[in-house]
Motif scaffolding. Structure first.
Motif, short mmCIF file in Angstrom:
data_model
loop_
_atom_site.label_atom_id
_atom_site.label_comp_id
_atom_site.label_asym_id
_atom_site.label_seq_id
_atom_site.Cartn_x
_atom_site.Cartn_y
_atom_site.Cartn_z
N GLU A 1 0.83 -1.21 0.00
CA GLU A 1 0.00 0.00 0.00
C GLU A 1 0.86 1.26 0.00
O GLU A 1 1.97 1.25 0.51
CB GLU A 1 -0.84 0.07 1.27
N GLU B 1 -4.23 5.96 3.52
CA GLU B 1 -3.89 5.04 2.44
C GLU B 1 -4.47 5.60 1.15
O GLU B 1 -5.65 5.93 1.10
CB GLU B 1 -4.52 3.69 2.77
N ASN C 1 -3.45 0.83 -3.32
CA ASN C 1 -3.15 -0.54 -2.92
C ASN C 1 -2.74 -1.34 -4.17
O ASN C 1 -3.50 -1.41 -5.13
CB ASN C 1 -4.39 -1.16 -2.27
MG MG Z 1 -6.03 -1.41 1.35
#
Ligand code: MG
Ligand code: ATP
Ligand code: MG
Ligand code: MG
Length: 484
Positions: free
Chosen positions: A179, A208, A211
């Protein structure tokens, strides 16, 4: 960079890397019994990974409309309360079907983020899978070494199986993922706590964004892992979060994905959005501008609000928005449908379905709003009577059966009853409520032989995809099938 430019740049970048650009699949799925809504970019490519169909190209990229309100991914409770989880969001993605693998996927992501978009490496962290002894899985040293070429080693963090090992289901393709997180805090804040300590800790400014999944294995029915003959890459980047990073905002709601919608809500309601986290009015505005997107796109894709299945999920999202606006913004009249034209102006160029279905979407929402507002009015006066009754009996708990009746017969949300009860220092007899709910479920099981149509026939004719940058012809493939 505007959000439309940011999206376009993503697709242009991957087109320049020989990816075929495809349109988003509909947000509502018709053929997948395991899933109601597209909840990630890979949903529409599942069959490729499972080997049921051959991909048209070994490299594909797109932006996918996703909805995370049910099943494995349910972010509904966070929406409005945080600034980076939505019900509907766009997931930008690039795929390799047996073509490139970790090295190129990492290099592409890095080039795009730092060179094309100009994000600073010193604000980025990446995570790699730390391994898992119980499964005999090694740390993802390949990913580590590929990242090392781009980013300093102290920014490459180990991640556990929960965050860094992706599985499609109990069996099927799976593999480690990597990530990319961004730290959007001020220098002063960074001096206090190192960013690496905040990765994956629900910090609103350390989030985040992307990914990268490396599908290396197949999990067999007996639970064991075997190496796939052809390895795949599946990536997903949150578009609204990327816009937050590139537009240097501290909330997705401050980007131009949401500001025109917020401006319209301000205009209609007369309430100013201040972006506060705990203020109920600000939460309500975030809920409204988030939910209107989910509901509008679902309807544009053919899913009407209804009393069962996916239609019921959509109806509940819409009613949640109406309840918040009613309670915290004082919106006693239907108004959400007016946001559809804002959405159309903003997103219609890229998502022509919202453009073409504007009238249908507006009308369906207006009808739903009016019906539900009548319900609320009616329910509120009944609830008042129940509350007064309870107080006059010197009791502290509203009978579960009565709250359930309000919910079941009048469609009055139980949450609203709870909030109102709390305001009067009362609580709801939850056990009694649950008991009635169970009885209701048993009754409806018996009558489930009944057929309910969930789909609407859309106004347009099917068309084929002609490319995201050609404005003349819409890029959307119509679905007009009715399912029972
Ligand atoms: Mg993720
Ligand atoms: P998070 O940990 O923040 O909940 P995730 O790990 O569940 O995200 P993935 O399943 O890895 O998310 O999806 C890929 C990307 O999609 C994420 O990196 C994030 O940028 C974005 N994303 C995921 N869920 C949401 C959401 N509810 N709203 C907006 N963007 C999201
Ligand atoms: Mg999540
Ligand atoms: Mg995560």
């Amino acid at each position: 960079m505007t959000s439309n430019e940011i999206r376009r740049k993503f697709l242009e970048f991957f087109e320049s890397k020989q990816h075929q650009i495809v349109p988003s699949a509909p947000i509502v799925l018709k053929d997948d019994p395991t899933l109601m809504f597209s909840n990630s970019g890979m949903t529409q490519f599942k069959d490729y990974f499972l080997g049921y169909r051959e991909p048209k190209s070994p490299r594909i990229a797109d932006t996918q409309k996703c909805l995370r309100v049910s099943g494995k991914h349910n972010d509904l409770d966070d929406v409005g309360r945080d600034t980076y989880h939505h019900t509907m969001f766009e997931m930008l993605g690039n795929w390799s079907f047996g073509d490139y693998f970790k090295e190129e996927a990492i290099a592409f992501a890095w080039e795009l983020l730092t060179e094309v978009y100009g994000l600073k490496p010193e604000n980025l962290f990446v995570t790699i899978f730390e391994g898992d002894a119980s499964e005999n899985l090694e740390r993802d040293n390949d990913a580590y070494n590929f990242w090392k070429k781009h980013i300093s080693e102290d920014r490459i963090l180990n991640g556990n199986k929960k965050d860094n090992f992706w599985e499609m289901g109990e069996s099927g393709p799976c593999g480690p993922c990597s990530e990319i997180h961004i730290d959007l805090r001020s220098d002063a804040e960074k001096a206090q706590i190192p960013g690496k300590d905040l990765v994956n800790q629900d910090h609103p400014q350390v989030v985040e964004i992307w990914n990268l999944v490396f599908m290396e294995f197949n999990r067999k029915a007996d639970g064991s892992l075997e190496k796939l003959p052809k390895q795949n890459v599946d990536t997903g980047m949150g578009f609204e979060r990327l816009c937050m990073a590139l537009q240097q905002k501290s909330s997705n709601y401050d980007t131009d994905v949401f500001t025109p919608l917020i401006a319209k809500v301000e205009e209609i309601s007369g309430r100013k959005y201040e972006g506060k986290m705990d203020d109920e009015r600000d939460i309500a505005i975030r809920v409204v501008v988030d939910h209107i997107r989910a509901v509008s796109f679902a309807i544009a894709d053919g899913q009407l609000p209804s009393n069962s299945g996916a239609g019921y999920v959509i109806r509940r999202i819409l009613r949640r928005a109406i309840s918040y606006a009613y309670r915290f913004l004082g919106m006693k009249e239907a108004f959400l449908h007016q946001l559809v034209s804002v959405l159309k102006n903003q997103m219609g160029e890229f998502f022509p379905e919202i453009f073409k279905q504007e009238n249908l979407v507006t009308e369906v929402i207006r009808e739903e709003e009016n019906a539900f507002l009548r319900t609320i009015e009616h329910g509120l006066s009944r609830l008042d009577a129940i509350v007064n009754d309870t107080i006059s009996r010197n009791e502290k708990t509203l009978a579960g059966a009565e709250v359930f009746e309000l919910y079941d017969t009048y469609g009055f949300p139980a949450d609203l009853s709870r909030i109102i009860a709390e305001e009067k220092n009362l609580s709801v007899d939850e056990a009694g409520f649950e008991e009635e709910m169970q009885k209701q479920k048993d009754r409806s099981k018996k009558s489930s032989a009944q057929k309910i149509y969930d789909w609407v026939v859309l106004e347009e004719k099917p068309e084929s995809f002609v490319g995201y940058d050609k404005t003349a012809t819409p890029t959307y493939i119509t679905r007009y099938r009715k399912i029972e």
